[in-house]
Design an enzyme around this catalytic site. Sequence first.
Site, PDB file in Angstrom:
ATOM      1  N   VAL A  69       5.442  -0.643   2.552  1.00  0.00           N
ATOM      2  CA  VAL A  69       4.368  -0.785   3.528  1.00  0.00           C
ATOM      3  C   VAL A  69       3.318  -1.737   2.963  1.00  0.00           C
ATOM      4  O   VAL A  69       2.887  -1.577   1.810  1.00  0.00           O
ATOM      5  CB  VAL A  69       3.722   0.573   3.864  1.00  0.00           C
ATOM      6  CG1 VAL A  69       2.649   0.397   4.935  1.00  0.00           C
ATOM      7  CG2 VAL A  69       4.775   1.566   4.341  1.00  0.00           C
ATOM      8  N   GLY A 110      11.859   1.572   2.604  1.00  0.00           N
ATOM      9  CA  GLY A 110      11.160   0.293   2.593  1.00  0.00           C
ATOM     10  C   GLY A 110       9.772   0.364   2.012  1.00  0.00           C
ATOM     11  O   GLY A 110       9.388   1.346   1.372  1.00  0.00           O
ATOM     12  N   ASP A 160      10.304  15.106   8.456  1.00  0.00           N
ATOM     13  CA  ASP A 160       9.903  14.690   7.108  1.00  0.00           C
ATOM     14  C   ASP A 160       8.393  14.831   6.931  1.00  0.00           C
ATOM     15  O   ASP A 160       7.712  13.907   6.503  1.00  0.00           O
ATOM     16  CB  ASP A 160      10.328  13.249   6.852  1.00  0.00           C
ATOM     17  CG  ASP A 160      10.330  12.892   5.370  1.00  0.00           C
ATOM     18  OD1 ASP A 160      10.269  11.697   5.049  1.00  0.00           O
ATOM     19  OD2 ASP A 160      10.374  13.820   4.527  1.00  0.00           O
ATOM     20  N   ILE A 169       0.818  -1.214   0.000  1.00  0.00           N
ATOM     21  CA  ILE A 169       0.000   0.000   0.000  1.00  0.00           C
ATOM     22  C   ILE A 169       0.852   1.265   0.000  1.00  0.00           C
ATOM     23  O   ILE A 169       0.313   2.372   0.000  1.00  0.00           O
ATOM     24  CB  ILE A 169      -0.953   0.026   1.212  1.00  0.00           C
ATOM     25  CG1 ILE A 169      -0.159  -0.121   2.525  1.00  0.00           C
ATOM     26  CG2 ILE A 169      -1.997  -1.063   1.105  1.00  0.00           C
ATOM     27  CD1 ILE A 169      -1.023   0.001   3.772  1.00  0.00           C
ATOM     28  N   GLY A 170       2.158   1.104   0.006  1.00  0.00           N
ATOM     29  CA  GLY A 170       3.001   2.288  -0.014  1.00  0.00           C
ATOM     30  C   GLY A 170       4.470   1.943  -0.130  1.00  0.00           C
ATOM     31  O   GLY A 170       4.888   0.812   0.093  1.00  0.00           O
ATOM     32  N   LYS A 227       5.338  -1.895   7.975  1.00  0.00           N
ATOM     33  CA  LYS A 227       6.404  -1.163   7.286  1.00  0.00           C
ATOM     34  C   LYS A 227       7.685  -1.987   7.374  1.00  0.00           C
ATOM     35  O   LYS A 227       8.295  -2.115   8.437  1.00  0.00           O
ATOM     36  CB  LYS A 227       6.610   0.208   7.932  1.00  0.00           C
ATOM     37  CG  LYS A 227       7.710   1.034   7.280  1.00  0.00           C
ATOM     38  CD  LYS A 227       7.841   2.369   8.003  1.00  0.00           C
ATOM     39  CE  LYS A 227       8.958   3.208   7.410  1.00  0.00           C
ATOM     40  NZ  LYS A 227       9.113   4.492   8.137  1.00  0.00           N
ATOM     41  N   GLY A 247       8.397   3.923   0.603  1.00  0.00           N
ATOM     42  CA  GLY A 247       9.124   5.091   1.051  1.00  0.00           C
ATOM     43  C   GLY A 247      10.604   4.970   0.763  1.00  0.00           C
ATOM     44  O   GLY A 247      11.053   4.064   0.056  1.00  0.00           O
TER      45      GLY A 247
END
Length: 647
Positions: free
Chosen positions: A346, A344, A466, A338-339, A361, A341
Amino acid sequence: MTGIAIGLNQISGTIPPGMRNLVNLTRFTAEYNQLTGTIPYVIGELRKLQLLYLNENNLRGRIPSSLGNLTLLNKLALESNHFHGNIPSSLGNCQNLMLLLLGKNKLTGAVPQQILGITTLSILLNLSDNLLSGPFPSQVGNLMILISLDISRNEFSGSIPATLGSCSSLEYLDLQGNSFNGSIPPSLSSLRSIRMLNLSSNNLSGEIPKYFEDLSFLEYLDLSYNHFEGEVPTEGFFTNTTEISLRGNEKLCGGLAEMNLPSCHSKESKKSKTSLPKVVILVIVSCLIVSSSFIFIFTRRRCAKKSSRIMHMEVQFPMVTYAELRKATSEFSSSHMIGQGSYGFVYKGNLGENGMLVAVKVINLHQKGASKSFTSECEALKVVRHRNLVKIITVCSSMDFKGDDFKALVYEYMQNKSLDEWLHPSNDHLDVSSLSLIERLNIAIDVAFAIEYLHHHCKPPIVHGDLKPSNVLLDHDMIARVGDFGLAKILSDYPFSTTPESQSSSIRIKGTVGYVAPEYGMGNTLSMPGDVYSFGILLLEMFTRKRPTDTMFKDGLTIHEFAKIAFPERVMEIVEPSLLLEVRTDKNNVENLVRRREEMSIIEECLVGVLRIGLLCSMESPVERMEMTDVVAKLHAVRETFLSSRI
């Protein structure tokens, strides 16, 4: 060739002796296959080997003593095979071992003292589910940096080595299913990091040590099926009755009511009661009742104080393993991702028997700085508690099936995903994905609350480092939660000034282009004004629906300058067009035209107020930026004015 990785397949057959020719081999991983036969003795000729995984196969025979020649070996996994005979003492030559897995075989005899002289053992020593016997060597005290020791389900006898108290880094100690006798040594009080302690199914006796109450990191204790007696402690860890097992100890008494143990009665007190006059008995009973009341109140207060030392245990969820997370995410399937970054990926997952919906994550440890990011996030998350911060459930720091380090953070799943996905939906269907003006205001206030809390209400204060839309997540009620503390900095000695120049450093700050404060590019370290700058950019993006990295921003034009040029007369020209469609009148008559102009004026006033805050937060000079306490107050005022005007 320096590495062979063939794990998690269905490879059968034997390990070829010809492997001796691969003299430059550093890694050989063949776990979870169907290999048979023995480990060839010539494997000891691969002197550069650092990683050897042969676990979960059908190998048999003896463990070759030639493995002792592999002095560079870091990790050795031979568990879940059919090896028999003694553990070769020559393994003690592998003085670089951090991980040794020999469990689930048919090994016999005593544990060689040489094994316990490998002081580099730090991750895990697993000898469980074998036929090992005799007293467990006192040399175990040499393993001072070992985190996990599992010698369960063997035939060890004698007393528990008092030298275990020297293993001060132990977090997991499993001695269950042996024949240990005697009492629990007082030296175990030195295991200040212990999280899981299992002494069940032995022949232990004596009283349960009171020092267990003070082991503040202890999460699970199993003393069942022994011969313990006496009163069970009632404070500290023993208030968490769901994580304690005392079954099969018939002589225990006392404890909290939830344990359903008999009350403790002294024989001497019974005799004295029968010989005392009734009046004296009544006086004694009255005194006991009064003193018990004071003891109860005092105990409750002590428990309350101790609970503050174990805030990390607020969430009663068991520690998770790599295997559990792998199962929860369908083997980290791309369909569950689902994501993504900087450090890494998610994944969405269903964890545990109840199928708790979580976000996992997984840290990419091959990425430079990822391990430090993981540590920073853990350090920050363990001291923060706020409704507008993403809630962490647990942490996994383990190994994957290949024996590589694995680190992951498990968060509460946010049903409405990230603010970035609402502002910039991939399908661009504004009628489905756009946010209303009041929703954006509420989200902005939620985020401001979170940053204000980190800056002014955390002790010590924390800089997020961030802040951006993809790190703002929305729950089922569209309440915003700030997440991703991978770049966070705890300001233990923050000077409480509004400028970060006094903290200048040559360290290069990593962040996200477009949201990073300009002073960071000049070598200044993370600061509160830097977070304020990022919030200002985020606020401008929320209401203009333009990323700070949009292609239109070039030749010196930034999102700040873009908003500044239009402010305040032409604000309505630069904001998200859908925000101007919220006028509630729809009939084309004079009365409604007047209402339409009034409502448009209310919306314009609101947007001018919001963009003013965004501009003041994103000023180039840190000293000109607002503080988050003022930001929260100003945004609240804008929202109150907007809502009251519409009413």
